[in-house]
Design a protein around this motif. Sequence first.
Motif, short mmCIF file in Angstrom:
data_model
loop_
_atom_site.label_atom_id
_atom_site.label_comp_id
_atom_site.label_asym_id
_atom_site.label_seq_id
_atom_site.Cartn_x
_atom_site.Cartn_y
_atom_site.Cartn_z
N VAL A 308 52.27 78.76 -31.95
CA VAL A 308 51.92 77.35 -31.73
C VAL A 308 51.86 77.05 -30.23
O VAL A 308 50.97 76.32 -29.76
CB VAL A 308 52.92 76.43 -32.45
CG1 VAL A 308 52.74 74.98 -32.02
CG2 VAL A 308 52.75 76.53 -33.96
N SER A 309 52.78 77.61 -29.47
CA SER A 309 52.81 77.36 -28.03
C SER A 309 51.56 77.87 -27.33
O SER A 309 50.95 77.17 -26.51
CB SER A 309 54.05 78.01 -27.39
OG SER A 309 55.23 77.48 -27.95
N THR A 310 51.14 79.11 -27.65
CA THR A 310 49.96 79.66 -26.99
C THR A 310 48.69 78.94 -27.46
O THR A 310 47.77 78.72 -26.66
CB THR A 310 49.85 81.17 -27.23
OG1 THR A 310 49.83 81.43 -28.64
CG2 THR A 310 51.02 81.90 -26.60
N GLN A 311 48.64 78.56 -28.71
CA GLN A 311 47.48 77.81 -29.22
C GLN A 311 47.38 76.45 -28.55
O GLN A 311 46.30 75.99 -28.16
CB GLN A 311 47.57 77.67 -30.74
CG GLN A 311 47.40 78.98 -31.50
CD GLN A 311 47.84 78.89 -32.95
OE1 GLN A 311 48.13 77.79 -33.46
NE2 GLN A 311 47.90 80.01 -33.64
N ALA A 315 44.38 74.89 -26.13
CA ALA A 315 43.72 73.60 -26.36
C ALA A 315 43.73 72.74 -25.10
O ALA A 315 42.74 72.09 -24.77
CB ALA A 315 44.41 72.86 -27.51
N VAL A 316 44.84 72.76 -24.39
CA VAL A 316 44.96 71.98 -23.16
C VAL A 316 44.04 72.56 -22.08
O VAL A 316 43.32 71.83 -21.39
CB VAL A 316 46.42 71.94 -22.69
CG1 VAL A 316 46.54 71.35 -21.28
CG2 VAL A 316 47.26 71.14 -23.67
N LEU A 317 44.05 73.88 -21.92
CA LEU A 317 43.16 74.50 -20.93
C LEU A 317 41.69 74.31 -21.31
O LEU A 317 40.82 74.33 -20.44
CB LEU A 317 43.48 76.00 -20.80
CG LEU A 317 44.83 76.32 -20.15
CD1 LEU A 317 45.14 77.81 -20.26
CD2 LEU A 317 44.85 75.89 -18.69
N LYS A 341 60.13 67.91 -34.26
CA LYS A 341 60.55 67.57 -32.89
C LYS A 341 60.28 68.73 -31.93
O LYS A 341 59.79 68.52 -30.82
CB LYS A 341 62.03 67.20 -32.87
CG LYS A 341 62.54 66.82 -31.47
CD LYS A 341 63.91 66.17 -31.51
CE LYS A 341 64.99 67.16 -31.86
NZ LYS A 341 66.34 66.56 -31.72
N LEU A 342 60.58 69.96 -32.36
CA LEU A 342 60.33 71.12 -31.51
C LEU A 342 58.84 71.27 -31.23
O LEU A 342 58.44 71.61 -30.11
CB LEU A 342 60.88 72.39 -32.17
CG LEU A 342 60.67 73.69 -31.39
CD1 LEU A 342 61.32 73.61 -30.02
CD2 LEU A 342 61.22 74.88 -32.19
N ALA A 343 58.00 71.00 -32.24
CA ALA A 343 56.55 71.07 -32.05
C ALA A 343 56.09 70.04 -31.01
O ALA A 343 55.25 70.34 -30.16
CB ALA A 343 55.85 70.84 -33.37
N LEU A 344 56.66 68.84 -31.06
CA LEU A 344 56.33 67.82 -30.07
C LEU A 344 56.84 68.22 -28.69
O LEU A 344 56.13 68.06 -27.68
CB LEU A 344 56.93 66.47 -30.48
CG LEU A 344 56.76 65.32 -29.50
CD1 LEU A 344 55.29 65.01 -29.25
CD2 LEU A 344 57.48 64.07 -30.02
N ARG A 345 58.06 68.75 -28.62
CA ARG A 345 58.61 69.19 -27.34
C ARG A 345 57.73 70.28 -26.70
O ARG A 345 57.63 70.37 -25.47
CB ARG A 345 60.03 69.73 -27.54
CG ARG A 345 61.05 68.66 -27.94
CD ARG A 345 61.42 67.75 -26.78
NE ARG A 345 62.43 66.78 -27.18
CZ ARG A 345 62.18 65.52 -27.52
NH1 ARG A 345 60.94 65.06 -27.50
NH2 ARG A 345 63.17 64.71 -27.87
N THR A 346 57.10 71.09 -27.53
CA THR A 346 56.18 72.12 -27.02
C THR A 346 55.08 71.48 -26.19
O THR A 346 54.75 71.94 -25.09
CB THR A 346 55.59 72.92 -28.19
OG1 THR A 346 56.65 73.52 -28.93
CG2 THR A 346 54.65 74.00 -27.69
N LEU A 352 54.50 68.70 -18.78
CA LEU A 352 55.36 68.31 -17.67
C LEU A 352 55.95 69.46 -16.86
O LEU A 352 56.42 69.26 -15.75
CB LEU A 352 56.51 67.45 -18.21
CG LEU A 352 56.09 66.18 -18.97
CD1 LEU A 352 57.31 65.47 -19.53
CD2 LEU A 352 55.28 65.25 -18.08
N GLU A 353 55.92 70.69 -17.40
CA GLU A 353 56.63 71.78 -16.72
C GLU A 353 55.76 72.95 -16.29
O GLU A 353 56.19 73.75 -15.47
CB GLU A 353 57.75 72.30 -17.63
CG GLU A 353 58.82 71.25 -17.94
CD GLU A 353 60.00 71.82 -18.73
OE1 GLU A 353 60.21 73.05 -18.67
OE2 GLU A 353 60.68 71.04 -19.41
N THR A 354 54.54 73.08 -16.83
CA THR A 354 53.77 74.30 -16.55
C THR A 354 52.83 74.19 -15.36
O THR A 354 52.38 75.21 -14.82
CB THR A 354 52.91 74.67 -17.78
OG1 THR A 354 51.96 73.62 -18.02
CG2 THR A 354 53.76 74.89 -19.01
N GLY A 355 52.46 72.97 -14.97
CA GLY A 355 51.51 72.80 -13.88
C GLY A 355 50.05 72.90 -14.29
O GLY A 355 49.16 72.75 -13.45
#
Length: 512
Positions: A308-311, A315-317, A341-346, A352-355
Amino acid sequence: MKYKTTSGIEIKEVYTEPKDLRELPGEFPFTRGIRKDMYRGKLWTMRQYAGFSTAAESNKRYHYLLKQGTTGLSVAFDLPTQIGYDSSHSLSEGEVGKVGVAIDSLQDMEELFDGIDLEKITTSMTINATASILLAMYIARAKKQGADLKKISGTIQNDILKEYAARGTYIYPPKPSMRLITDVFEYCSREVPKWNTISISGYHIREAGSTAVQELAFTLANGKAYLKAALEKGLDINIFAKRLSFFFNCHNNFFEEIGKFRAARRMWATLTKELGATDEKAQMLRFHTQTGGSTLTAQQPLNNVVRVSTQALAAVLGGTQSLHTNGYDEAFSLPTEDAAKLALRTQQIIALETGVTDTVDPLAGSYFVESLTDEIEKAAWKYIEKIDALGGAVAAIESGYIQNEIASSAYEYQTAVESGDQKIVGVNSFKELGETQFELFRVSDSIREHQIKKLENLKASRNNEEVAGALGALKVASQTSDNLMPHIIHAVECYATLGEISDTLRAEFGEY
């Protein structure tokens, strides 16, 4: 050995040819993004798809997600609601409240959004055959709150063509279904101008087994059919096309997915321009993304957090406007609160943290990404040309062409998994004995009894003469070319049920 994407596009060992990048974000054909500043100016809307059990229970989950920082709601409806049956119908048994929330009447919609200001939140509703009815209920609820209908915003999926091709929650034949869709276009362009009247959906095409290229091609072909239907109704493409949005899937092949999103914007800009759109906002492809449900595994389910994180990052990129991230436990059940909640935190960590939001198009100029975008576009145009030769998306669906192409790709993929050529960690690679034990979310069958009791009380307390009059007026209107939305809204406001309204239209339109 040849390296290929999941769509069969060959990947070179190295890419050395630079691409002319004079095209800027926010400019036609929008390959690099629809806004000049993209996420610098505004982050994507963070949605979590949610709905289960009763309206009251789903309302609690919505308030929970809003407290956790979600910035838009996304409503899942149960199967009876999706295909126009009240919870009391015999075919609803075993399905009430299971894959989404049960909505039988305006009374349920009032409970669903209790304490939520519809003028201040955007709401996406995954609903198709009964989209006009659920939108009518939402509008009626907003009016009861005193909201200005010119200010409420959100999206209904309202994409019936992909239901015939890939998902199955249709009711009426294609032509009356297309009429309902264009009636929604026309009504909202006048009365609810900020509402996205359709979310043309590749998501379910991909979940049914298509490749990334097929998802792109078939989705845009459907979009083209909707444009033509609206033009035939006499609507102005520069007005209604601004309220069309898209819904794409994001699977595991990281760079292919990014290329798909970039190609989609370029292709849609070209299609709309060819059909007469001159306003740039009518040429822009705006889209929501959901991570790939069919990529989640029941084996070693915590691995799904990584998928889910890489997908989501892809999507963002790729420049999405809205995003839903799946829960890691969704191969088993609807997500628990912790998984949601974990999915939303992803999403929040990516933002906010990856740049990656600091610059507009981070992968612009990558020889690989630029070349892949071009290759995906070229392959997708070939499909669209074939569909056009068959007479368009409706004809291609009626002939079974699109369904057969999806089924063939699904078969090829499954064969590759079973042979081991397609590696899936935990399924055919790095397998472990035993099962992972963790808490699952369950919906009780007693929900149906609760909904039936509510329906009985509603029918005993409402003005049934008004209901009969409203349904009669809808029946008469359905026999003419009148826009049906005002009649559906009136019926909803009289507390006619979803099933009663659907049955009125079934009697006139027939079933598919």
